[in-house]
Design a protein around this motif. Structure first.
Motif, short mmCIF file in Angstrom:
data_model
loop_
_atom_site.label_atom_id
_atom_site.label_comp_id
_atom_site.label_asym_id
_atom_site.label_seq_id
_atom_site.Cartn_x
_atom_site.Cartn_y
_atom_site.Cartn_z
N MET A 1 -27.93 -6.69 50.00
CA MET A 1 -28.26 -7.56 48.89
C MET A 1 -28.32 -6.72 47.61
O MET A 1 -28.74 -5.58 47.62
N ALA A 2 -27.91 -7.31 46.53
CA ALA A 2 -27.99 -6.68 45.22
C ALA A 2 -28.37 -7.74 44.19
O ALA A 2 -28.09 -8.92 44.38
N PHE A 3 -29.05 -7.30 43.15
CA PHE A 3 -29.36 -8.20 42.04
C PHE A 3 -29.47 -7.38 40.77
O PHE A 3 -29.70 -6.17 40.82
N LEU A 4 -29.27 -8.04 39.65
CA LEU A 4 -29.41 -7.39 38.36
C LEU A 4 -30.90 -7.24 38.08
O LEU A 4 -31.60 -8.23 37.93
N GLN A 5 -31.38 -6.00 38.02
CA GLN A 5 -32.81 -5.77 37.82
C GLN A 5 -33.20 -5.81 36.35
O GLN A 5 -34.20 -6.42 35.99
N LEU A 6 -32.43 -5.12 35.50
CA LEU A 6 -32.78 -5.01 34.09
C LEU A 6 -31.53 -5.07 33.22
O LEU A 6 -30.45 -4.67 33.64
N THR A 7 -31.72 -5.53 32.02
CA THR A 7 -30.77 -5.36 30.94
C THR A 7 -31.58 -4.85 29.75
O THR A 7 -32.81 -5.04 29.71
N THR A 8 -30.95 -4.22 28.81
CA THR A 8 -31.67 -3.59 27.70
C THR A 8 -31.42 -4.32 26.39
O THR A 8 -30.30 -4.72 26.10
N ILE A 9 -32.47 -4.45 25.61
CA ILE A 9 -32.36 -4.87 24.22
C ILE A 9 -32.94 -3.75 23.37
O ILE A 9 -34.07 -3.30 23.59
N ILE A 10 -32.15 -3.27 22.43
CA ILE A 10 -32.60 -2.22 21.53
C ILE A 10 -33.40 -2.87 20.41
O ILE A 10 -32.93 -3.82 19.77
N VAL A 11 -34.61 -2.37 20.19
CA VAL A 11 -35.52 -2.95 19.20
C VAL A 11 -36.00 -1.87 18.23
O VAL A 11 -35.89 -0.69 18.51
N GLU A 12 -36.55 -2.31 17.12
CA GLU A 12 -37.09 -1.36 16.14
C GLU A 12 -38.49 -0.90 16.50
O GLU A 12 -38.86 0.24 16.23
N ASP A 13 -39.29 -1.79 17.10
CA ASP A 13 -40.69 -1.49 17.35
C ASP A 13 -41.11 -2.12 18.68
O ASP A 13 -40.87 -3.31 18.90
N TYR A 14 -41.73 -1.32 19.55
CA TYR A 14 -42.14 -1.84 20.86
C TYR A 14 -43.12 -3.00 20.73
O TYR A 14 -42.95 -4.05 21.35
N ASP A 15 -44.19 -2.81 19.97
CA ASP A 15 -45.26 -3.80 19.94
C ASP A 15 -44.83 -5.13 19.32
O ASP A 15 -45.21 -6.19 19.81
N GLU A 16 -44.03 -5.08 18.28
CA GLU A 16 -43.51 -6.31 17.69
C GLU A 16 -42.60 -7.04 18.68
O GLU A 16 -42.65 -8.27 18.78
N ALA A 17 -41.79 -6.30 19.41
CA ALA A 17 -40.91 -6.91 20.40
C ALA A 17 -41.71 -7.51 21.55
O ALA A 17 -41.41 -8.63 22.01
N ILE A 18 -42.72 -6.79 22.03
CA ILE A 18 -43.58 -7.33 23.09
C ILE A 18 -44.21 -8.64 22.63
O ILE A 18 -44.22 -9.64 23.36
N ALA A 19 -44.75 -8.66 21.41
CA ALA A 19 -45.39 -9.88 20.89
C ALA A 19 -44.39 -11.03 20.83
O ALA A 19 -44.71 -12.16 21.22
N PHE A 20 -43.18 -10.77 20.36
CA PHE A 20 -42.17 -11.83 20.28
C PHE A 20 -41.86 -12.39 21.67
O PHE A 20 -41.89 -13.60 21.88
N PHE A 21 -41.57 -11.52 22.60
CA PHE A 21 -41.15 -12.00 23.92
C PHE A 21 -42.29 -12.66 24.69
O PHE A 21 -42.07 -13.64 25.39
N THR A 22 -43.52 -12.15 24.55
CA THR A 22 -44.62 -12.74 25.31
C THR A 22 -45.21 -13.97 24.62
O THR A 22 -45.53 -14.95 25.29
N GLN A 23 -45.29 -13.94 23.30
CA GLN A 23 -45.91 -15.07 22.59
C GLN A 23 -44.91 -16.16 22.25
O GLN A 23 -45.13 -17.34 22.54
#
Length: 130
Positions: A1-23
């Protein structure tokens, strides 16, 4: 079995990106751990994913001119990510209220309802649902 585990998005700031994706998108923060670049500099290993999903997105802070230039244009202006939801209208309204930038009005296609939005880095996504 195989599956796509991750893909990457390049961002300017970790915390702002976390807030966008989670909130704004309602994703879960799956991991936020200290890590190091290949040459030993400090970075973070940050993974977000939709609730219940196995595939996640690695939020990678831009490092160097080439990566900085790629922020928001990882797919050369095309939609590069597709978020399918069970309740399109509720998700669309929640994202509107959270200030997500929509580039089109919702429309109906043979594959379902769709609307194009930008993520915090400027990449285009399709929000898809019934």
């Amino acid at each position: 079995m195989a599956f796509l585990q991750l893909t990457t998005i390049i961002v300017e700031d970790y915390d702002e990106a976390i807030a966008f994706f989670t909130q704004a998108l309602g994703f879960e923060l799956a991991e936020d751990s200290p890590a190091h670049t290949n040459d030993g500099r400090a970075k973070r290993w940050v993974v977000v994913r939709p609730p219940g999903a196995e595939t996640g997105i690695l939020l990678a802070r831009a490092d160097g001119d080439q990566q900085i230039a790629a922020v928001g244009n990882q797919h050369a202006g095309r939609v590069g990510f597709f978020l399918r939801v069970d309740d399109f209208d509720a998700c669309y309204q929640r994202m509107l209220a959270a200030g997500v930038e929509f580039l089109t009005e919702p429309r109906t296609e043979p594959y379902g309802r769709v609307v194009v939005f930008r993520d915090i880095a400027g990449n285009r996504w399709d929000l898809l649902g019934a």
